[in-house]
Design a protein around this motif. Structure first.
Motif, short mmCIF file in Angstrom:
data_model
loop_
_atom_site.label_atom_id
_atom_site.label_comp_id
_atom_site.label_asym_id
_atom_site.label_seq_id
_atom_site.Cartn_x
_atom_site.Cartn_y
_atom_site.Cartn_z
N VAL A 182 45.95 41.69 37.39
CA VAL A 182 46.12 40.34 37.92
C VAL A 182 44.78 39.64 38.13
CG1 VAL A 182 48.29 40.89 39.05
CG2 VAL A 182 46.15 41.18 40.31
N LEU A 183 43.71 40.39 38.10
CA LEU A 183 42.37 39.83 38.29
C LEU A 183 41.45 40.52 37.29
CD1 LEU A 183 40.77 37.86 40.09
CD2 LEU A 183 40.34 39.74 41.65
N ASP A 184 41.08 39.77 36.24
CA ASP A 184 40.32 40.38 35.16
C ASP A 184 38.83 40.12 35.34
OD1 ASP A 184 39.58 41.59 32.82
OD2 ASP A 184 41.21 40.74 31.66
N ARG A 185 38.28 39.14 34.63
CA ARG A 185 36.87 38.80 34.75
C ARG A 185 36.73 37.28 34.75
NH1 ARG A 185 32.62 42.99 33.05
NH2 ARG A 185 31.76 41.34 31.80
N PRO A 186 35.78 36.72 35.51
CA PRO A 186 35.60 35.28 35.51
C PRO A 186 35.19 34.78 34.12
CG PRO A 186 33.77 36.36 36.59
CD PRO A 186 34.78 37.41 36.33
N GLY A 187 35.81 33.69 33.67
CA GLY A 187 35.54 33.20 32.33
C GLY A 187 36.00 34.18 31.29
N GLY A 188 37.06 34.94 31.60
CA GLY A 188 37.43 36.15 30.89
C GLY A 188 37.65 36.00 29.41
N PHE A 189 37.89 37.17 28.77
CA PHE A 189 37.98 37.22 27.32
C PHE A 189 39.35 36.81 26.82
CE2 PHE A 189 34.60 39.83 28.73
CZ PHE A 189 33.63 39.68 27.79
N ASP A 190 40.28 36.59 27.75
CA ASP A 190 41.60 36.13 27.35
C ASP A 190 41.62 34.61 27.18
OD1 ASP A 190 43.02 38.56 29.53
OD2 ASP A 190 42.63 38.68 27.38
N ARG A 191 40.52 33.96 27.34
CA ARG A 191 40.47 32.51 27.23
C ARG A 191 39.90 32.04 25.89
NH1 ARG A 191 38.50 30.62 33.26
NH2 ARG A 191 40.16 31.65 34.39
N GLY A 192 39.87 32.94 24.93
CA GLY A 192 39.45 32.54 23.60
C GLY A 192 37.96 32.45 23.43
N LEU A 193 37.18 33.13 24.28
CA LEU A 193 35.73 33.06 24.16
C LEU A 193 35.21 34.07 23.15
CD1 LEU A 193 34.78 32.65 27.91
CD2 LEU A 193 34.88 30.88 26.16
N GLY A 194 36.04 34.95 22.73
CA GLY A 194 35.59 35.96 21.77
C GLY A 194 35.07 37.17 22.49
N SER A 195 34.91 38.24 21.74
CA SER A 195 34.45 39.49 22.33
C SER A 195 32.94 39.60 22.18
CB SER A 195 35.16 40.67 21.64
OG SER A 195 34.68 41.88 22.12
N GLY A 196 32.23 39.22 23.22
CA GLY A 196 30.79 39.38 23.21
C GLY A 196 30.04 38.19 22.68
#
Length: 503
Positions: A182-196
């Protein structure tokens, strides 16, 4: 209704046979004493000792003085419901039963003579048993004793689970029931930012969450009461010269009028000029990317990436997957408070923890998940109130008419017992006395003219599921104790486990 996982119920299965020997020991570290209880069935055979019929029980201390053994000689054919304890079996068959338990600390040599002083009493409960208790002194020469360990551990760790220093930037939080994050990472990777990609573009790995401990609940009042000289928001040069007499009242030298004007403007725009950061009027406000930690909750900003939903009928926060209650909205702090009792937190495995600047969060198979029992978190809340309010008695409820009156009798002890589900090592715990309250409001706010004890009481309100789990634990632990130790005057006795930090 939501239910929480809890400690295994020690020796509380109604279908399990009555244990022939039951041992229970409690260490009181501040007075360096161990109280030992020995309980045996009333049906065991008796022998004549100094003119008194006593159970044929042998109690001995180990050579290291760290364990105690109890042996009884019981008749195989004897039945507690049909034959008296003195009845001899027809074939004379005997069986020797022995139980050994490790003590919470090493005791002195004098404990051997103490264990020979038997004063048995017969309990009057549903199952008649014979019980005896002893008080033994902890060995002062035991440098690694549990008593010293308790005091040292308090300085190092404390009793609060999941403090800010225990968490990492990449820590994830999930619902403890359905195990959905329920709490991943701020600006997380599920928002389409890509992996790395984001980390590569910025030239560094994603920093992740910032964890900060919240101050004590009454920190604002303490600042107001104890600070006679409150810090001024101006930079400290106000009204002072540089030794040459050339500075004006604002600290500006000749020809520096423009700089002085800019400096004065910046000071006026400084939020500290209007809000000094302390005082009863100030409030803690949730900020994006930062998780504020107190004893029982995590305070997170509403805009952070959360897989939770607001309950339309209340201020509750629920899991999007299983609808379990995870917390409540906090409009004053402009955020959401997530209950630690409803969550699990990730602990990076060795391989994942070795890298402190990861461009992507570790996979789930690289994470170890930690869950604290409900009683551990409730015990931390009670202990924090003991320290902060100097109170020992609490009205605990969930908003309904009935509740519990809890007296924190011993905030720090270790205990051992011989139940099958108990660990070999002693457990750290809080010893409490408790009563059931029929009317919480009447206890907290008695009518005019009636005697009041509210000056010595503090209130602790819990979510309904958490309160129910607390009641269950207290009932189970009360039944776990030897019958002679289950009550103290009008109080029932219970035990709540405390947090134990491992070195």
């Amino acid at each position: 209704m939501q239910s929480f996982p809890k400690d295994k119920d020690p020796n509380q299965d109604s279908n399990s046979p009555e244990p022939p020997i039951y041992l229970h020991a409690e260490l009181l570290p501040h007075i360096r004493h161990i109280t030992l209880y020995v309980s045996v069935p009333d049906r065991i055979e008796l022998h004549l000792h100094e003119g008194v019929q006593e159970p044929a029980v042998e109690i001995s201390l180990s050579e290291s003085r760290r364990a105690v053994s109890v042996s009884v000689s019981a008749s195989l054919l004897q039945d507690c419901s049909s034959a008296p304890a003195e009845t001899e079996p027809q074939d004379g068959t005997r069986v020797e039963t022995t139980e050994t338990m490790k003590l919470p600390a090493r005791v002195t040599e004098s404990a051997r003579s103490v264990l020979r002083s038997l004063n048995w009493r017969v309990t009057t409960g549903s199952s008649r048993r014979r019980e005896v208790s002893f008080r033994m002194i902890v060995d002062d020469d035991d440098g690694g004793s549990a008593g010293a360990a308790l005091l040292d551990e308090e300085l190092v760790g404390g009793f609060v689970p999941w403090r800010a220093m225990d968490m990492r930037a990449g820590t994830r939080v999930r619902c403890r029931l359905c195990e959905v994050v329920v709490l991943d990472r701020p600006g997380g990777f599920d928002r389409g930012l890509g992996s790395g990609k984001r980390g590569e573009e910025e030239g560094e790995g994603i920093k992740g969450w910032v964890w900060k401990d919240l101050p004590s609940g009454n920190w604002a009042e303490m600042m107001d009461f104890w600070h006679c000289h409150k810090p001024d928001p101006v930079d400290g040069r106000h009204g002072h010269d540089d030794g040459d007499g050339n500075d004006d009242e604002e600290g500006n030298g000749p020809g520096d009028g423009e700089k002085g004007e800019q400096g004065a403007k910046s000071r006026l725009e400084d939020p500290n000029a209007t809000v000094k950061g302390y005082g009863a009027a100030n409030q803690v406000v949730a900020t994006l990317g930062t998780i504020l930690v107190d004893v029982a909750t995590f305070l997170v900003a509403e805009g952070d990436w959360l897989r939770i939903q607001k309950d339309p009928e209340s201020d509750g926060i629920r899991c999007c997957n299983c609808n379990a209650l995870l917390g409540q909205a906090d409009p004053i702090a402009n955020g959401w408070r997530l209950f630690k009792t409803a969550l699990s937190a990730s602990i990076p495995a060795a391989a994942a923890a070795a890298s402190t600047t990861q461009a992507a969060p570790p996979d789930n198979d690289q994470l170890e998940w930690e869950t604290h029992y409900v009683e551990v978190i409730i015990a931390a809340q009670l202990l924090e109130l003991v320290e902060r309010e100097s109170a020992r008695r609490f009205v605990v409820h969930c908003g309904l008419k009935s509740g519990l009156l809890i007296w924190v009798f011993n905030p720090d002890m270790r205990y051992s017992n011989s139940s099958a589900d108990h660990s070999i090592a002693a457990r750290r715990a809080v010893k409490v006395f408790f009563q059931t309250l029929d009317d919480v409001e009447q206890t907290l706010h008695p009518e005019v003219g009636k005697p009041s004890t509210t000056l010595a009481l503090e209130e602790l309100r819990l979510p309904a599921e958490t309160y129910g789990a607390l009641k269950d634990v207290l009932e189970e632990r009360n039944a776990m104790l030897p019958e002679s130790a289950r009550e103290f005057r009008e109080w029932r006795v219970g035990i709540l486990h405390r947090l134990e930090r491992r070195a």
